[in-house]
Design an enzyme around this catalytic site. Structure first.
Site, short mmCIF file in Angstrom:
data_model
loop_
_atom_site.label_atom_id
_atom_site.label_comp_id
_atom_site.label_asym_id
_atom_site.label_seq_id
_atom_site.Cartn_x
_atom_site.Cartn_y
_atom_site.Cartn_z
N ASP A 99 0.83 -1.20 0.00
CA ASP A 99 0.00 0.00 0.00
C ASP A 99 0.86 1.25 0.00
OD1 ASP A 99 -2.63 1.16 0.16
OD2 ASP A 99 -3.19 -0.45 1.52
N ASP A 201 -3.63 4.08 -2.33
CA ASP A 201 -4.78 4.46 -1.52
C ASP A 201 -5.36 5.78 -2.03
OD1 ASP A 201 -6.36 4.00 0.97
OD2 ASP A 201 -5.45 5.90 1.56
N GLU A 266 -6.98 2.78 -5.98
CA GLU A 266 -8.31 2.76 -5.36
C GLU A 266 -9.01 4.08 -5.66
OE1 GLU A 266 -10.16 2.61 -0.85
OE2 GLU A 266 -8.49 3.93 -1.34
N HIS A 327 -10.83 -4.27 3.39
CA HIS A 327 -10.71 -3.88 4.79
C HIS A 327 -11.57 -2.67 5.16
CE1 HIS A 327 -8.11 -1.24 2.57
NE2 HIS A 327 -8.00 -0.45 3.62
N ASP A 328 -12.30 -2.11 4.22
CA ASP A 328 -13.07 -0.89 4.46
C ASP A 328 -14.58 -1.09 4.46
OD1 ASP A 328 -11.06 0.98 4.89
OD2 ASP A 328 -10.79 1.38 2.75
#
Length: 528
Positions: A99, A201, A266, A327-328
């Site tokens: 990330d 990200d 993302e 994970h969100d």
């Protein structure tokens, strides 16, 4: 695929490091734990791993607030541990992606500590600073995702700084070329260490409107109230700026200096996300992008068809990366539970995802049919859940530890109390209860990844959708492969001519051009 295009059609397995495996008995997952469990991912059949942030951080947002971009947080280990993990992954045939949180840093980053001291220091213009309005209020109406206005007052400068997320996550000023070059340098550090790619990200958050114009109200709300004030605005000035394109091209130029590396971005956006994905993966920009369009509650044939169809219409030379959990967001088996038995929905979703045109992201535990963990307020660590409870319970429910052994302490995650609890419904889906068990969710994933890897149509073939009615989704991949899915718990029947061989089936039968799909049934077949 060629060696350079390994990412095209690849299956990328996302690891949330805090929750994968505790290797040193402190209750938190770490790099040594990940290294020990890499064979599970290789045996599953994934092509690559993606690690959520492991850099030095105060952990106000679990690592998405970076205070040192070129070192490992002691929570996770050392640079030597990282090098050992990369070497082991490569030995097992797995690429390694990490990330990159470039849009903002931690407020404890040395550059921000310097920037906030005065208006004339060397880092004064490295973050987004603005004067107050005449009445002392914030420069504009921009909202923070985690609640409240997206501006924080700094008395030493007598200015506000901008933060899209927490006040502990100040946004970099990408209009400053020095910021861009420095961030590219941090990426080069990891490329030199042998990483194969980056997950970027909030890739559409990098630039802000220089004029600080107000974001308008979201025209789609029609007077209804969202849980977060952030969701009441149409973010045409606080992010999604055209300046972003040139920086993406700079990143791609850096990546092209190295062999066989990749970028996946993302796109955090509720307005026109597929269009942004297409724009960002066109020409010499990102290799891949994904949005949250398959990470929400919608579970209809029309919805999935539209996302794929629209992407390739808008960006015929672009490339998407599809995911159903991360994970969100709440885990998809829980989000879509009303559409069938949980194991059946898990297998159906796996079959759909593994046949989609593009690359694929799997989130740890997805291969077990893992469900969302129900947590009490006192168990939360996520600022989103703490700030918006109970309307929004936050992201901790999908971040609880990976379960390896049903009856071991903490389901095999570690020997001491973990940072988030392992509860009985999650432990019941542990790896040891499914490995080698015919028809289990884990073995279904393993079979589907093998089929995708061995079937060129499923990695490279273009998609042509069939004209089907809800709740059936059907399409051809390439010249010889056809796929059909029943997105309901009621049997369905459709016509597909020319089937020669069934490659994969769940509750599905074929007979003289007729295809019967049972509840949550799926069929992948080869044509004559």
């Amino acid at each position: 695929m060629s060696k350079a295009n390994w990412w095209k059609g690849a299956v990328i397995y996302q690891i949330y490091p805090r929750s994968y495996q505790d290797g040193n008995d402190d209750g938190i997952g770490d790099l040594k734990g990940i290294t020990a469990r890499l064979p599970h991912i290789a045996d599953l059949g994934a092509d690559a791993i993606w690690l959520s942030p492991i850099f030095t951080s105060p952990m106000a947002d679990m690592g998405y607030d970076v205070s040192n971009y070129t070192d490992i947080d002691p929570t996770f280990g050392t640079l030597a541990d990282f090098d050992e993990m990369v070497a082991r992954a490569h030995e097992l045939g797995l690429k390694v992606m990490i990330d990159q949180v470039l849009s903002h840093s931690s407020s404890q980053h040395p550059f921000f500590e310097e920037s906030r001291q005065s208006r004339d220091n060397p880092k004064a213009d490295w973050y987004v600073w603005a004067d107050p309005k005449h009445d002392g209020s914030a420069p504009n109406n921009w909202q923070a995702i985690f609640g409240g206005i997206a501006w924080e007052w700094e008395p030493r400068r007598r200015q506000y700084y901008f933060h899209n997320f927490l006040k502990e996550q100040p946004d970099f000023n990408f209009h400053n070329p020095e910021v861009q070059e420095w961030l590219l340098g941090t990426m080069r550090f990891w490329l030199e260490r042998g990483v194969d790619g980056f997950r970027l990200d909030t890739v559409n958050f990098y630039f802000h409107d220089k004029h600080l114009r107000d974001d308008p109200a979201d025209f789609r709300l029609n007077g209804t109230q969202a849980v977060k004030p952030y969701d009441m605005q149409y973010h045409i000035f606080s992010k999604n700026q055209p300046d972003n394109i040139a920086f993406l091209e700079k990143m791609r130029k850096l990546m092209d200096e190295y062999e066989d590396r990749t970028l996946v971005g993302e796109v955090g956006e509720s307005h026109h996300p597929i269009e942004i994905m297409g724009e960002y993966t066109s020409a010499n920009r990102l290799h891949m992008a994904y949005s949250f369009e398959m990470l929400g509650p919608k579970f209809t044939a029309e919805h999935f068809r539209r996302q794929i169809d629209q992407f390739f219409k808008l960006a015929p030379k672009g490339w998407p990366c599809w995911a159903m959990s991360n994970h969100d967001v709440p885990r998809h088996v829980t989000r879509w539970a009303e559409h069938g038995d949980q194991d059946a929905v898990a297998k159906l979703a796996a079959a759909m995802l593994m046949t989609m045109e593009g690359s694929i992201c799997l989130y740890q535990g997805e291969e077990l049919g893992q469900t969302e963990t129900e947590l009490e307020f006192h168990e939360l660590t996520d600022p989103q859940g703490i700030n918006f409870w109970p309307a929004d319970k936050g992201r901790d429910g999908c971040r609880t530890p990976m379960v390896w052994e049903k009856d071991a302490p903490h389901a095999g995650f570690g020997r001491v109390e973990p940072w988030l609890p392992v509860k009985a419904p999650q432990a019941a889906r542990a790896v040891d209860t499914q490995k080698g068990v015919e028809g289990s969710v884990l073995e279904t994933y393993r079979a589907l990844l093998k089929l995708r890897r061995e079937t060129p149509d499923l990695r490279e073939g273009r998609t042509m959708f069939a004209e089907t009615e809800e709740p059936v989704l059907a399409f051809h991949r390439g010249e010889k492969t056809v796929c059909a899915f029943n997105l309901s718990n009621q049997p369905q029947e459709i016509e597909i001519d020319g089937i020669d061989e069934t490659l994969f089936a769940i509750e599905a039968q074929t007979d003289n051009g007729k295809v019967w799909l049972g509840a949550n049934g799926a069929l992948i077949a080869r044509l004559k």
